[in-house]
Design an enzyme around this catalytic site. Sequence first.
Site, PDB file in Angstrom:
ATOM      1  N   ASN A  28      26.922   8.040   9.022  1.00  7.75           N
ATOM      2  CA  ASN A  28      27.322   6.764   9.020  1.00  7.75           C
ATOM      3  C   ASN A  28      26.331   5.620   9.835  1.00  7.75           C
ATOM      4  O   ASN A  28      26.904   4.823  10.588  1.00  7.75           O
ATOM      5  CB  ASN A  28      28.508   6.334   9.485  1.00  7.75           C
ATOM      6  CG  ASN A  28      29.165   4.978   8.863  1.00  7.75           C
ATOM      7  OD1 ASN A  28      29.921   4.175   9.418  1.00  7.75           O
ATOM      8  ND2 ASN A  28      28.912   4.874   7.390  1.00  7.75           N
ATOM      9  N   HIS A  30      23.580   3.272  11.656  1.00  6.89           N
ATOM     10  CA  HIS A  30      23.336   1.750  11.222  1.00  6.89           C
ATOM     11  C   HIS A  30      21.986   1.287  12.276  1.00  6.89           C
ATOM     12  O   HIS A  30      21.367   2.277  12.885  1.00  6.89           O
ATOM     13  CB  HIS A  30      24.550   0.949  12.131  1.00  6.89           C
ATOM     14  CG  HIS A  30      24.876   1.645  13.473  1.00  6.89           C
ATOM     15  ND1 HIS A  30      24.171   1.525  14.666  1.00  6.89           N
ATOM     16  CD2 HIS A  30      26.050   2.100  13.647  1.00  6.89           C
ATOM     17  CE1 HIS A  30      24.867   1.969  15.660  1.00  6.89           C
ATOM     18  NE2 HIS A  30      25.976   2.421  14.898  1.00  6.89           N
ATOM     19  N   GLU A  31      21.625   0.083  12.505  1.00  9.59           N
ATOM     20  CA  GLU A  31      20.365  -0.175  13.095  1.00  9.59           C
ATOM     21  C   GLU A  31      20.310   0.716  14.579  1.00  9.59           C
ATOM     22  O   GLU A  31      19.318   0.700  15.110  1.00  9.59           O
ATOM     23  CB  GLU A  31      20.208  -1.662  13.355  1.00  9.59           C
ATOM     24  CG  GLU A  31      19.553  -2.119  12.344  1.00  9.59           C
ATOM     25  CD  GLU A  31      18.199  -1.848  11.951  1.00  9.59           C
ATOM     26  OE1 GLU A  31      17.489  -1.588  12.805  1.00  9.59           O
ATOM     27  OE2 GLU A  31      17.746  -1.794  10.629  1.00  9.59           O
ATOM     28  N   HIS A  33      21.440   3.593  15.389  1.00  7.77           N
ATOM     29  CA  HIS A  33      20.944   4.759  15.331  1.00  7.77           C
ATOM     30  C   HIS A  33      19.338   4.752  14.915  1.00  7.77           C
ATOM     31  O   HIS A  33      18.507   5.552  15.461  1.00  7.77           O
ATOM     32  CB  HIS A  33      21.601   5.628  14.371  1.00  7.77           C
ATOM     33  CG  HIS A  33      23.028   5.903  14.465  1.00  7.77           C
ATOM     34  ND1 HIS A  33      24.028   5.057  13.929  1.00  7.77           N
ATOM     35  CD2 HIS A  33      23.525   6.697  15.432  1.00  7.77           C
ATOM     36  CE1 HIS A  33      25.133   5.685  14.251  1.00  7.77           C
ATOM     37  NE2 HIS A  33      24.964   6.485  14.993  1.00  7.77           N
ATOM     38  N   SER A 182      28.380  -0.171  16.023  1.00  4.52           N
ATOM     39  CA  SER A 182      29.095   1.119  16.121  1.00  4.52           C
ATOM     40  C   SER A 182      29.483   1.696  14.741  1.00  4.52           C
ATOM     41  O   SER A 182      29.723   0.559  13.861  1.00  4.52           O
ATOM     42  CB  SER A 182      30.175   0.975  17.142  1.00  4.52           C
ATOM     43  OG  SER A 182      31.209   1.946  16.657  1.00  4.52           O
TER      44      SER A 182
END
Length: 280
Positions: A28, A30-31, A33, A182
């Site tokens: 899942n 996002h930026e 990661h 998150s």
Amino acid sequence: MRIVHTIAELRQALAGSTRTAFVPTMGNLHEGHLSLVKLAKEHGGPVVASIFVNRLQFAPHEDFDRYPRTLERDCDLLRSVGCNVVFAPSEEELYPEPQVYKVHPPEELAGILEGHFRPGFFTGVCTVVLKLFNCVQPRVAVFGKKDYQQLMVVRRMVRQLALPIEIVAGETARADDGLALSSRNGYLSPAERAEAVRLSMALRQVELALRVEKRTDVAAVEQEAVDELRRRGWAPDYVAVRRRTDLQPPAPEELQAGEPLVVLAAARLGTTRLIDNLEI
Ligand code: PAF
């Protein structure tokens, strides 16, 4: 980019690699990661990202079942930032039998803060991280400061067990309003999302009180932040000012001497538990 689901395929894909850089994730993405993957690329290659929702680090009442599984989208994102290998094992692959050998990190670091409110969490994290390290055999692994205590617990595990892995810390990615990115932000309703920024604002308030107003009544400053969040409808677990070195409370003389500190917070907004921290 190769996507592999078994340890055997992973080993084959990485055969001969001596500079593997690794980013463990639960997917899942996002930026935040993706910034860790970009950082990993600066430190080695090939870059491997793992995607595995680790049952061991969730308590029975937590969100293991509803944790979003978005493999296809995650792989597209990882490809777009130049990740080389995605390791996405099934539970049967990583835990083919009950995982009874576990890594129990020390209470003084792992039993406080997150570990106090989520008993067993860091045992689950350390156990899967060590197992993933054994699968990937990286030279470098990147962890985000967003999970500050996790970063410290993993660093200490690597040091204590003499694992030949350099742990690199990535800065927390934030939305324009300051909310730490998150995967759990996706649980928030629009109204909660608008309110969520208050957690990072609470941390800034603590920074202001200690570093600008030079207050030394740390417990009162922490309590004011907790009270303010509570007034706004949050259910805070903690707002805590700690030494960066060991996450213990600073002594008054250390505060005066400008000891590097971090303020950490965890609080529930509706059904969503958010964490954040700020180095001050
Ligand atoms: O930070 C996370 O996403 C997880 O705790 C980790 C390190 C991937 C272990 O499951």
